[in-house]
Design a protein around this motif. Structure first.
Motif, short mmCIF file in Angstrom:
data_model
loop_
_atom_site.label_atom_id
_atom_site.label_comp_id
_atom_site.label_asym_id
_atom_site.label_seq_id
_atom_site.Cartn_x
_atom_site.Cartn_y
_atom_site.Cartn_z
N ASN A 297 0.82 -1.22 0.00
CA ASN A 297 0.00 0.00 0.00
C ASN A 297 0.85 1.26 0.00
N SER A 298 1.89 1.27 0.83
CA SER A 298 2.56 2.54 1.14
C SER A 298 3.95 2.68 0.54
N LEU A 299 4.50 1.60 -0.03
CA LEU A 299 5.82 1.76 -0.66
C LEU A 299 5.83 1.27 -2.10
N TYR A 300 5.56 -0.03 -2.31
CA TYR A 300 5.55 -0.59 -3.67
C TYR A 300 4.10 -0.57 -4.12
N ARG A 301 3.71 0.57 -4.70
CA ARG A 301 2.29 0.87 -4.85
C ARG A 301 1.72 0.42 -6.20
N HIS A 302 0.41 0.33 -6.25
CA HIS A 302 -0.30 -0.04 -7.47
C HIS A 302 -1.68 0.62 -7.39
N GLU A 303 -2.18 1.08 -8.54
CA GLU A 303 -3.44 1.82 -8.52
C GLU A 303 -4.54 1.07 -7.78
N GLN A 304 -4.64 -0.22 -8.08
CA GLN A 304 -5.71 -1.01 -7.45
C GLN A 304 -5.58 -1.02 -5.93
N ARG A 305 -4.36 -1.26 -5.45
CA ARG A 305 -4.16 -1.32 -3.99
C ARG A 305 -4.36 0.05 -3.36
N LEU A 306 -3.93 1.09 -4.07
CA LEU A 306 -4.11 2.45 -3.54
C LEU A 306 -5.59 2.79 -3.42
N ARG A 307 -6.37 2.39 -4.42
CA ARG A 307 -7.82 2.68 -4.37
C ARG A 307 -8.49 1.91 -3.23
N SER A 308 -8.07 0.66 -3.03
CA SER A 308 -8.64 -0.13 -1.91
C SER A 308 -8.28 0.50 -0.57
N ALA A 309 -7.02 0.93 -0.46
CA ALA A 309 -6.57 1.53 0.80
C ALA A 309 -7.35 2.82 1.07
N LEU A 310 -7.51 3.63 0.03
CA LEU A 310 -8.23 4.89 0.18
C LEU A 310 -9.69 4.64 0.58
N ALA A 311 -10.29 3.62 -0.03
CA ALA A 311 -11.69 3.30 0.31
C ALA A 311 -11.80 2.88 1.77
N ARG A 312 -10.82 2.12 2.25
CA ARG A 312 -10.84 1.69 3.65
C ARG A 312 -10.69 2.90 4.58
N ILE A 313 -9.82 3.84 4.20
CA ILE A 313 -9.66 5.06 5.00
C ILE A 313 -10.97 5.85 5.04
N GLU A 314 -11.66 5.93 3.91
CA GLU A 314 -12.96 6.62 3.88
C GLU A 314 -13.95 5.92 4.83
N ASP A 315 -13.95 4.58 4.83
CA ASP A 315 -14.83 3.84 5.74
C ASP A 315 -14.50 4.17 7.20
N LEU A 316 -13.20 4.24 7.49
CA LEU A 316 -12.80 4.52 8.88
C LEU A 316 -13.17 5.95 9.27
N LYS A 317 -13.08 6.87 8.29
CA LYS A 317 -13.48 8.26 8.58
C LYS A 317 -14.94 8.33 9.03
N ALA A 318 -15.75 7.47 8.44
CA ALA A 318 -17.18 7.47 8.79
C ALA A 318 -17.41 7.04 10.23
N LEU A 319 -16.38 6.41 10.83
CA LEU A 319 -16.53 5.96 12.23
C LEU A 319 -16.16 7.05 13.24
N LEU A 320 -15.59 8.16 12.76
CA LEU A 320 -15.12 9.20 13.70
C LEU A 320 -16.19 9.67 14.70
N PRO A 321 -17.45 9.86 14.26
CA PRO A 321 -18.45 10.30 15.24
C PRO A 321 -18.70 9.31 16.38
N GLN A 322 -18.26 8.06 16.18
CA GLN A 322 -18.47 7.07 17.25
C GLN A 322 -17.35 7.07 18.29
N LEU A 323 -16.33 7.91 18.08
CA LEU A 323 -15.25 7.95 19.06
C LEU A 323 -15.76 8.47 20.39
N TRP A 324 -15.22 7.88 21.43
CA TRP A 324 -15.73 8.16 22.76
C TRP A 324 -14.55 8.42 23.69
N ALA A 325 -14.66 9.48 24.48
CA ALA A 325 -13.58 9.84 25.41
C ALA A 325 -14.17 10.18 26.76
N THR A 326 -13.40 9.87 27.80
CA THR A 326 -13.86 10.18 29.15
C THR A 326 -12.97 11.19 29.85
#
Lengths: 572, 75
Positions: free
Chosen positions: A467-496
């Motif tokens: 993903n981050s060194l020996y890159r390929h368009e397909q792997r980069l797109r998958s990685a980016l999509a996963r990051i977008e999915d994780l961004k959607a979880l930000l509102p669920q973060l919880w702190a005390t």
């Protein structure tokens, strides 16, 4: 309750770059209020005191010799050559100044700075094809050494010179007034009190993004990068923010020079084929070879330490006299090495992501594209374009302290000059209220996701070499999509508590940096220097270009800009 | 996770271990004048708390196999 403080020049970050900026700003104009705000404790914070303590100097070489070598073999002409020459011309004086501030540079009995030649690299091949090494390869640089308590000494120097310090306040956002910088909003990391610090100019010296993968790089969590992005600062060379070290999975310590003695599980040396005659440090190709061998089922890979030709030169660099002269560094490294090697049982090595993602654009005055906002240190290493097509440490070890000191020495006077000519800015309440709502959202959240749980998921996307060194368009797109999915979880973060509220802010910064990294990587459709694409193995026929990252209405937007070679002294 | 042991008898309350931590693992109990090992799961065994302690009142025992690292996601 908020606490308000005012400064002329506000420095964010109390490690070497921030301290260098603070001292030189104060020296430039002693009438100014120069204040450093540090998330932890100045002098102890940051990464500059936890490395080898080696500092790049030119020695007898000229800045022009250094620059020409660097452009040809490392930077691949993706450099701002004016910045590269300025960096080179200040390397020797960096060490004199660090010694004036700290008294901790290692010198000989005549008071001359001790240096050693950088000997990483073969000079030729023997008749049987094996590599031949010489004691002094003609690299146009040398290394000085410093004891690792030097940052603490410089902290004391800065205080004596009248620099003010606010410790244990972490910046979470920048304030603007009519398009120019107005200060920062931070929070006390212990009790969560809001701190509003207004200033005529601000220097961001709070480190880069390392995604908390490698232990000693853990403090670099990208809050400065994300804050600068939110107010519209420009970024560049973000796709080069993926340095990897050879490490053992048993202790995560660096295994320098493993590429010379890297074997697959069949017993074949798979590292040497990637080692070029000019090989100043770990190269991307050997890490890519590790990936290819692993995918082909030839792993795990082994580092036969006894065959590593770098070892004697590394040992001679750290000779007994230097060790004796550095009691603190000796205690530090002996403790680390005892711990690491008392638990090591095998010779497997893997590429461990270090990151060093710092693409905040700065010009030769260390000015960002936001008026009044300057930067120094790791946050703008790639953004300065001084080093070109390479990941930090730029295939020249000892460059971290060198760049931190150099960039601080430039940013300090620049920020002081700006502040001396600027009106007092207004801190706008609506900005402060919005920042407060964003920072405190996890404390008021009904979610259940802890920041560390999300960090682990981000690391699974960032660490893979494919993903981050020996890159390929397909792997980069998958990685980016996963990051977008994780961004959607930000509102669920919880702190005390404030610790976890900061954790949530750091996670948001990690995700933004990941997005910038993958989008910039997709835009660079070529292989050049440290940047490798499996699907685009050659340099672009269009010639050297920079990938620019900008904030377009909150979105990460990328574009290309041709390197203006005609404006520079050296041509490919 | 890593274990950080404080010897409260040897500790003189100088606060250096708290200041030396670069990632907020150690908090400070102002009343007791002793460190609180608040977030040991985030410790990255940099050893600065231990080696800066002038009283030899603190020890870090690293446990590398528990370190947060995406071991299954290397390639």
């Amino acid at each position: 309750m908020s606490q308000y403080t005012t400064a002329d020049v506000l420095i964010v970050g109390g490690s070497i770059a921030g301290l260098a900026a603070a001292i030189t700003a104060k020296e430039h104009d002693p009438s100014l209020n120069v204040t450093v705000v540090e998330k932890y404790t100045s002098g102890y914070a940051g990464k500059a005191n936890r490395g080898a303590g080696v500092i790049l100097v030119l020695g007898e070489s000229t800045p022009e010799e250094f620059a020409q070598f660097y452009l040809r073999h490392i930077g691949m002409y993706l450099n701002n050559q004016r910045a590269l020459l300025q960096y080179a011309s200040m390397l020797n004086s960096n060490v004199e100044i660090l010694d004036k501030w700290s008294g901790r540079i290692v010198k000989d009995e005549n008071g001359k700075v001790r240096t050693s030649k950088w000997t990483s690299g073969p000079v030729a091949r023997n008749e049987d094809g094996t590599l031949r090494f010489a004691e002094t390869v003609e690299y146009p640089w040398e290394l000085a050494t410093v004891d690792l308590d030097y940052v603490l000494k410089i902290y004391g120097y800065a205080r004596r010179k009248g620099v003010k310090f606010i410790n244990r306040v972490g910046m979470v956002d920048l304030l603007t007034d009519d398009g120019r910088i107005a200060g920062i909003v931070g929070y006390d990391i212990d009790d969560g009190t809001q701190r509003v610090l207004t200033a005529k100019s601000v220097v961001l010296a709070c480190g880069n993004q390392d995604w908390r993968v490698s232990p000693m790089w853990s403090p670099a969590r990208g809050e400065g990068i994300s804050a600068a992005f939110r107010i519209g600062a420009r970024f560049v060379n973000c796709e080069f923010g993926s340095f990897y070290n050879w490490i053992s999975l048993e202790n995560f310590e660096s295994e320098m020079g493993a590429e010379y003695a890297l074997y697959n599980d069949k017993g074949e040396n798979i590292g040497l084929r990637t080692v070029k005659d000019v090989h100043s440090d770990i190269n991307a190709e050997s890490l890519a070879e590790w990936y290819k061998q692993t995918v082909a089922g030839n792993g795990p890979m082994h580092h036969r330490v006894r065959e590593n030709p770098l070892l004697p030169s590394l040992e001679s660099m750290m000779d007994a006299e230097v060790m004796r002269a550095r009691p603190f560094a000796t205690r530090f490294w002996n403790t680390l090495m005892f711990n690491a090697f008392s638990q090591k049982t095998n010779d497997e090595v893997v590429p461990g992501l270090v990151g060093e993602f710092g693409g905040l654009w700065v010009d030769e005055d260390m000015a960002t594209t936001v008026p009044g906002l300057f930067a120094a240190g790791d946050i703008c290493v790639q953004g300065s374009r001084a080093w070109g097509a390479v990941a930090q440490p730029g295939r020249h070890r000892g460059s971290g302290i060198a760049f931190g000191t150099y960039s601080g020495r430039v940013a300090g006077p620049s920020a002081a000059t700006y502040a001396a000519g600027a009106q007092v800015p207004i801190a706008h309440d609506e900005q402060i209220t919005a920042i407060d709502a964003r920072f405190n959202a996890p404390l008021n959240s009904d979610g259940s996701l802890k920041p560390l749980e999300l960090v682990a998921e981000i690391q699974k996307v960032m660490q893979p070499v494919g993903n981050s060194l020996y890159r390929h368009e397909q792997r980069l797109r998958s990685a980016l999509a996963r990051i977008e999915d994780l961004k959607a979880l930000l509102p669920q973060l919880w702190a005390t508590d404030p610790h976890h509220a900061f954790g949530a802010n750091e996670v948001a910064a990690m995700l933004l940096c990941s997005e910038m990294f993958f989008k910039a990587s997709l835009e660079r459709r070529e292989s050049l220097g440290w940047f490798l694409r499996e699907d685009c193995p050659e340099p672009s026929p269009d010639g050297p270009h920079w990938v620019i990252v900008e904030n377009e209405e909150g979105q990460v937007s990328v574009s290309k800009q041709r390197v203006p070679l005609e404006d520079y002294p050296y041509q490919p | 996770m890593n274990t950080i042991i404080v010897n409260n008898e040897l500790c003189n309350g100088c606060k250096i271990c708290f200041k030396a931590c670069f990632i907020d693992v150690i908090k400070w109990d102002a009343e007791a004048r002793r460190p609180i090992i608040a977030f040991p799961e985030e410790c990255v065994q940099c050893m600065f708390c231990e080696i800066n302690c002038t009283q030899r009142a603190l020890k870090v025992h690293p446990k590398y196999d528990s370190y947060m690292f995406p071991r299954e996601n290397l390639a």
